[in-house]
Design a protein around this motif. Structure first.
Motif, PDB file in Angstrom:
ATOM      1  N   LEU A   5       0.809  -0.968  -0.103  1.00  0.00           N
ATOM      2  CA  LEU A   5      -0.178   0.031  -0.594  1.00  0.00           C
ATOM      3  C   LEU A   5       1.077   1.657  -0.052  1.00  0.00           C
ATOM      4  O   LEU A   5       0.497   2.268  -0.672  1.00  0.00           O
ATOM      5  CB  LEU A   5      -0.841   0.324   0.880  1.00  0.00           C
ATOM      6  N   SER A   6       1.678   1.483   0.608  1.00  0.00           N
ATOM      7  CA  SER A   6       2.899   2.246   1.099  1.00  0.00           C
ATOM      8  C   SER A   6       3.692   2.207  -1.033  1.00  0.00           C
ATOM      9  O   SER A   6       3.564   3.989  -1.250  1.00  0.00           O
ATOM     10  CB  SER A   6       4.157   2.410   1.316  1.00  0.00           C
ATOM     11  N   ALA A   7       3.718   1.357  -1.117  1.00  0.00           N
ATOM     12  CA  ALA A   7       4.383   1.421  -2.427  1.00  0.00           C
ATOM     13  C   ALA A   7       3.432   2.666  -3.050  1.00  0.00           C
ATOM     14  O   ALA A   7       3.929   2.854  -3.769  1.00  0.00           O
ATOM     15  CB  ALA A   7       4.751   0.724  -2.965  1.00  0.00           C
ATOM     16  N   ALA A   8       2.268   1.923  -3.282  1.00  0.00           N
ATOM     17  CA  ALA A   8       1.031   1.344  -4.548  1.00  0.00           C
ATOM     18  C   ALA A   8       0.595   3.906  -3.694  1.00  0.00           C
ATOM     19  O   ALA A   8       0.461   3.970  -4.724  1.00  0.00           O
ATOM     20  CB  ALA A   8      -0.229   1.482  -3.916  1.00  0.00           C
ATOM     21  N   LEU A   9       0.888   4.094  -2.326  1.00  0.00           N
ATOM     22  CA  LEU A   9       0.504   5.485  -2.732  1.00  0.00           C
ATOM     23  C   LEU A   9       1.225   6.975  -3.314  1.00  0.00           C
ATOM     24  O   LEU A   9       0.590   7.850  -3.888  1.00  0.00           O
ATOM     25  CB  LEU A   9       0.296   5.614  -1.042  1.00  0.00           C
ATOM     26  N   VAL A  10       2.288   6.125  -3.076  1.00  0.00           N
ATOM     27  CA  VAL A  10       3.898   7.226  -3.339  1.00  0.00           C
ATOM     28  C   VAL A  10       3.506   6.797  -5.043  1.00  0.00           C
ATOM     29  O   VAL A  10       3.702   8.007  -5.430  1.00  0.00           O
ATOM     30  CB  VAL A  10       5.488   6.383  -3.348  1.00  0.00           C
ATOM     31  N   LEU A  11       2.875   5.598  -5.964  1.00  0.00           N
ATOM     32  CA  LEU A  11       3.114   5.852  -7.104  1.00  0.00           C
ATOM     33  C   LEU A  11       1.537   6.592  -7.520  1.00  0.00           C
ATOM     34  O   LEU A  11       1.659   7.269  -8.697  1.00  0.00           O
ATOM     35  CB  LEU A  11       3.194   4.022  -7.901  1.00  0.00           C
ATOM     36  N   GLY A  12       0.702   6.341  -6.874  1.00  0.00           N
ATOM     37  CA  GLY A  12      -0.823   7.025  -7.039  1.00  0.00           C
ATOM     38  C   GLY A  12      -0.549   8.471  -7.044  1.00  0.00           C
ATOM     39  O   GLY A  12      -1.232   8.975  -7.553  1.00  0.00           O
ATOM     40  N   ARG A  13       0.199   9.168  -5.961  1.00  0.00           N
ATOM     41  CA  ARG A  13       0.329  10.421  -6.195  1.00  0.00           C
ATOM     42  C   ARG A  13       1.118  10.899  -7.233  1.00  0.00           C
ATOM     43  O   ARG A  13       0.979  12.622  -7.435  1.00  0.00           O
ATOM     44  CB  ARG A  13       0.996  10.593  -4.858  1.00  0.00           C
ATOM     45  N   ASP A  35      18.904  -4.659  -4.648  1.00  0.00           N
ATOM     46  CA  ASP A  35      19.644  -2.650  -4.811  1.00  0.00           C
ATOM     47  C   ASP A  35      19.230  -1.689  -3.009  1.00  0.00           C
ATOM     48  O   ASP A  35      17.827  -2.427  -2.396  1.00  0.00           O
ATOM     49  CB  ASP A  35      19.898  -1.945  -5.001  1.00  0.00           C
ATOM     50  N   GLU A  36      19.686  -1.314  -2.487  1.00  0.00           N
ATOM     51  CA  GLU A  36      19.321   0.041  -1.791  1.00  0.00           C
ATOM     52  C   GLU A  36      18.272   0.220  -1.991  1.00  0.00           C
ATOM     53  O   GLU A  36      16.835   0.489  -0.834  1.00  0.00           O
ATOM     54  CB  GLU A  36      19.753   0.735  -1.140  1.00  0.00           C
ATOM     55  N   ARG A  37      17.412   0.110  -3.198  1.00  0.00           N
ATOM     56  CA  ARG A  37      15.786   0.879  -3.151  1.00  0.00           C
ATOM     57  C   ARG A  37      14.949  -0.643  -3.674  1.00  0.00           C
ATOM     58  O   ARG A  37      13.796   0.164  -3.255  1.00  0.00           O
ATOM     59  CB  ARG A  37      15.932   1.512  -4.458  1.00  0.00           C
ATOM     60  N   GLY A  93       8.163   2.816  -4.186  1.00  0.00           N
ATOM     61  CA  GLY A  93       7.747   3.233  -5.299  1.00  0.00           C
ATOM     62  C   GLY A  93       8.682   4.552  -5.687  1.00  0.00           C
ATOM     63  O   GLY A  93       8.265   5.007  -6.887  1.00  0.00           O
ATOM     64  N   ALA A  94       9.483   5.489  -4.937  1.00  0.00           N
ATOM     65  CA  ALA A  94       9.710   6.512  -5.181  1.00  0.00           C
ATOM     66  C   ALA A  94      10.250   5.899  -6.382  1.00  0.00           C
ATOM     67  O   ALA A  94      10.812   7.015  -7.353  1.00  0.00           O
ATOM     68  CB  ALA A  94      10.986   7.208  -4.252  1.00  0.00           C
ATOM     69  N   ALA A  95      11.748   4.970  -6.246  1.00  0.00           N
ATOM     70  CA  ALA A  95      12.006   4.328  -7.177  1.00  0.00           C
ATOM     71  C   ALA A  95      11.590   3.746  -8.201  1.00  0.00           C
ATOM     72  O   ALA A  95      12.279   4.548  -9.806  1.00  0.00           O
ATOM     73  CB  ALA A  95      12.721   3.275  -6.937  1.00  0.00           C
ATOM     74  N   ILE A  96      10.658   3.206  -8.442  1.00  0.00           N
ATOM     75  CA  ILE A  96       9.988   3.206  -9.756  1.00  0.00           C
ATOM     76  C   ILE A  96       9.431   4.370 -10.466  1.00  0.00           C
ATOM     77  O   ILE A  96      10.141   4.096 -11.383  1.00  0.00           O
ATOM     78  CB  ILE A  96       8.828   1.917  -9.425  1.00  0.00           C
TER      79      ILE A  96
END
Length: 314
Positions: free
Chosen positions: A21-29, A262-264, A296-299
């Motif tokens: 959900l955290s990844a999806a939140l970043v990606l949605g935004r 990796d770190e991401r 999410g940010a890295a993607i």
């Protein structure tokens, strides 16, 4: 149509826990077309509450996830209750097949499926897990502080758990269960003695429950030790089937096989990411959310640069 526009989604997130959900939140935004596929099997479902998450301390896991689902919906992220049963490379992206029969395609894939806890085969243990049978003092230690406590050994490594528990209570008995005292090192024995931990040999046969409360631990010889809390270390079973199918390199740890990242959170397969307990055993809820955010940010950055590179090359 460009290669990148062939995919209905830019990102599919497999797993709807804190990391997914955290990844999806970043990606949605970030205005990315994102799908979350959630099988509804969070690791912390047996717990009535979660601790140590700043501003969410004491919140129930179910309430936490409901809030997360509402947040991603505000940014157009789609969520389906289903299970990804297979995945494969599809050009530069991925195809995922769902148990309900749907097939979805995405440029990037996030695996946030977590892990399963396998408890020792002691009668009654599973029924009390997440209540007065617990596994993590950081998760539950404050709530059961100063109570008569037992630690059920699952391996010689359980010594560490018994020592840690003494930070929250000084009345600790270490039930060796199927571990022989000869398997403990001299250092283990000295530390246990210094911490005031009583070593109890003999196999544990079951629990004593009175009025829906743990009141004792019963040994195979019939002896009962009055205890109100029992810690144990479940065997972690990573849900890594999809990572294996997609060819991600795994690393062996004492707690199972986890992907090399990796770190991401990027695995050894381009476009394939792992977050939360899918990436490691010791990710608490707050750590899992952080891992998801980072992925999410890295993607988003990866997709942006890929699109720009494609535009330049035209």
């Amino acid at each position: 149509m460009t290669e990148n526009n062939r995919y209905a989604y830019e990102v599919v997130v497999v797993g709807g826990g804190a990391a997914g959900l955290s990844a999806a939140l970043v990606l949605g935004r970030a205005r990315r077309r994102t799908l979350v596929v959630d099988a509804g099997e969070p690791r912390n479902a047996p717990s009535a509450h979660m601790q140590g998450y700043l501003s969410r301390d004491g919140m129930s896991p179910a309430e936490f996830l409901a809030a997360g689902r509402a947040e991603i919906a505000r940014y157009g992220v789609e969520l389906v209750r289903d299970r990804v049963v297979d995945a494969a490379r599809d050009g530069k992206g991925f195809t995922a097949r769902l148990a309900g029969g749907r097939t979805v395609r995405a440029r990037q894939l996030v695996i946030a499926t977590g892990l399963t806890d396998e408890l020792p085969e002691v009668p009654g243990l599973a029924d009390r897990f997440g209540r007065d049978v617990v596994h993590c003092p950081y998760c539950h230690g404050w709530e059961v502080r100063d109570l008569p406590t037992g630690v059920l050994a699952t391996s010689p490594l359980s010594v560490h758990q018994a020592l840690m528990v003494t930070q929250w209570t000084k009345d600790v008995r270490f039930f060796l269960h199927q571990v022989s005292e000869s398997e403990l090192t001299d250092g283990d024995l000295r530390r246990l003695a210094a911490a005031g931990v009583a070593i109890v040999p003999g196999e544990v046969a079951g629990l004593v429950v009175t009025g829906d409360r743990l009141t004792g631990v019963r040994l195979a010889d019939g002896t009962v030790h009055d205890r109100e809390v029992l810690y144990t270390a479940p065997r972690a079973v990573p849900r890594n089937d999809l990572l294996v199918r997609l060819g991600a390199e795994l690393r062996e740890t004492p707690f199972g096989s986890y992907p090399v990242i990796d770190e991401r959170g990027l695995t050894t397969v381009p476009g394939l990411w792992a977050a939360g307990n899918a990436s490691g055993f010791a990710e608490q809820v707050i750590n899992a959310a952080s891992r998801g955010y980072r992925a999410g940010a890295a993607i988003n950055g990866e997709l942006l640069m890929a699109d720009l590179d494609e535009a330049v090359s035209v």
